[in-house]
Design a protein around this motif. Sequence first.
Motif, mmCIF file in Angstrom:
data_model
loop_
_atom_site.group_PDB
_atom_site.id
_atom_site.type_symbol
_atom_site.label_atom_id
_atom_site.label_comp_id
_atom_site.label_asym_id
_atom_site.label_seq_id
_atom_site.Cartn_x
_atom_site.Cartn_y
_atom_site.Cartn_z
ATOM 1 N N UNK A 207 0.832 -1.209 0.000
ATOM 2 C CA UNK A 207 0.000 0.000 0.000
ATOM 3 C C UNK A 207 0.867 1.260 0.000
ATOM 4 N N UNK A 208 1.917 1.248 0.811
ATOM 5 C CA UNK A 208 2.813 2.416 0.887
ATOM 6 C C UNK A 208 3.491 2.669 -0.455
ATOM 7 N N UNK A 209 3.871 1.599 -1.138
ATOM 8 C CA UNK A 209 4.505 1.764 -2.456
ATOM 9 C C UNK A 209 3.484 2.311 -3.454
ATOM 10 N N UNK A 210 2.281 1.757 -3.404
ATOM 11 C CA UNK A 210 1.221 2.205 -4.326
ATOM 12 C C UNK A 210 0.916 3.683 -4.153
ATOM 13 N N UNK A 211 0.966 4.146 -2.899
ATOM 14 C CA UNK A 211 0.669 5.573 -2.636
ATOM 15 C C UNK A 211 1.908 6.449 -2.707
ATOM 16 N N UNK A 212 3.039 5.824 -2.988
ATOM 17 C CA UNK A 212 4.335 6.531 -3.023
ATOM 18 C C UNK A 212 4.595 7.297 -1.733
#
Length: 244
Positions: A207-212
């Motif tokens: 999720x953190x990667x997806x939201x940068x």
Amino acid sequence: MERRRIVIVGATSGIGREVAMELLRQGWHVGVAGRRVERLREIEALAPARVKHRQMDVTREDAPEQLHGLVEELGGMDVFLLCAGIGRQNPTLQADVELGTAQTNVDGFIRMVDAAYDYFRRRGGGHIGVISSIAGTKGLGAAPAYSATKRFQNTYIDALAQLARMQRLAICFTDIRPGFVDTDLLRGDKRYPMLMNPARVAARIVRALGRRERVCVIDGRYRLLVFLWRLIPRWVWERMPVRN
Ligand SMILES: NC(=O)c1ccc[n+]([C@@H]2O[C@H](COP(=O)([O-])OP(=O)(O)OC[C@H]3O[C@@H](n4cnc5c(N)ncnc54)[C@H](OP(=O)(O)O)[C@@H]3O)[C@@H](O)[C@H]2O)c1
């Protein structure tokens, strides 16, 4: 999501393996790397059309070359995630443990993050994620090299994030800082409080990667802990018996 190709270094076990599994479920193409090649082959066997693997030791000088080979096989890389890391408690300051930790978590870290940065610089952009730790927040007496190398990783990513802007590069960074996760890294050491499940941590990382997200402390309890630790003055901290 338009970014669908990720390379995960340190995917043979623990957090890196769980992130690879989660992204495979989501349809990503995944390049996996680490030293234990049989474990990499196991992951590749799950989805041979979407997984490529390379045996890689981040402490070796040929690791960037291996990374570039893997990226080529994968057909390109949109996200690079560095999960390779070691650490253990070492209150007796055994030199091999302290120096070995620095070799992987500092030398290996620089080597791999710089190789990914160089790739994205040439490609015109990309996303670099690293798993550092909340251990970088303060110097932990029980694990001096581990906590110091994790602080190093935090600062190195801060520096590269500034450098990318100075160089007008579209490279973004996610510094992931988990608390204690139930993986091989902690096995054999003492008992740990607030131990987290690796699959749930992996879902949060995805999720953190997806939201940068720029910095991601996992989970909420550890966010509070980090906040409180930062408030503690040095003279108090040095007198606190933090054993884990
Ligand atoms: N577990 C925790 O409580 C916790 C908390 C905060 C942060 N972290 C960080 O999360 C990261 C992943 O750790 P984990 O908990 O998932 O432990 P883990 O299961 O021991 O995973 C470590 C990974 O790093 C790889 N690795 C270690 N040395 C390497 C080297 N020289 N070259 C290439 N790969 C190497 C290992 O693969 P091979 O051995 O096959 O090479 C393995 O895939 C580490 O950076 C760790 O510091 C962990």
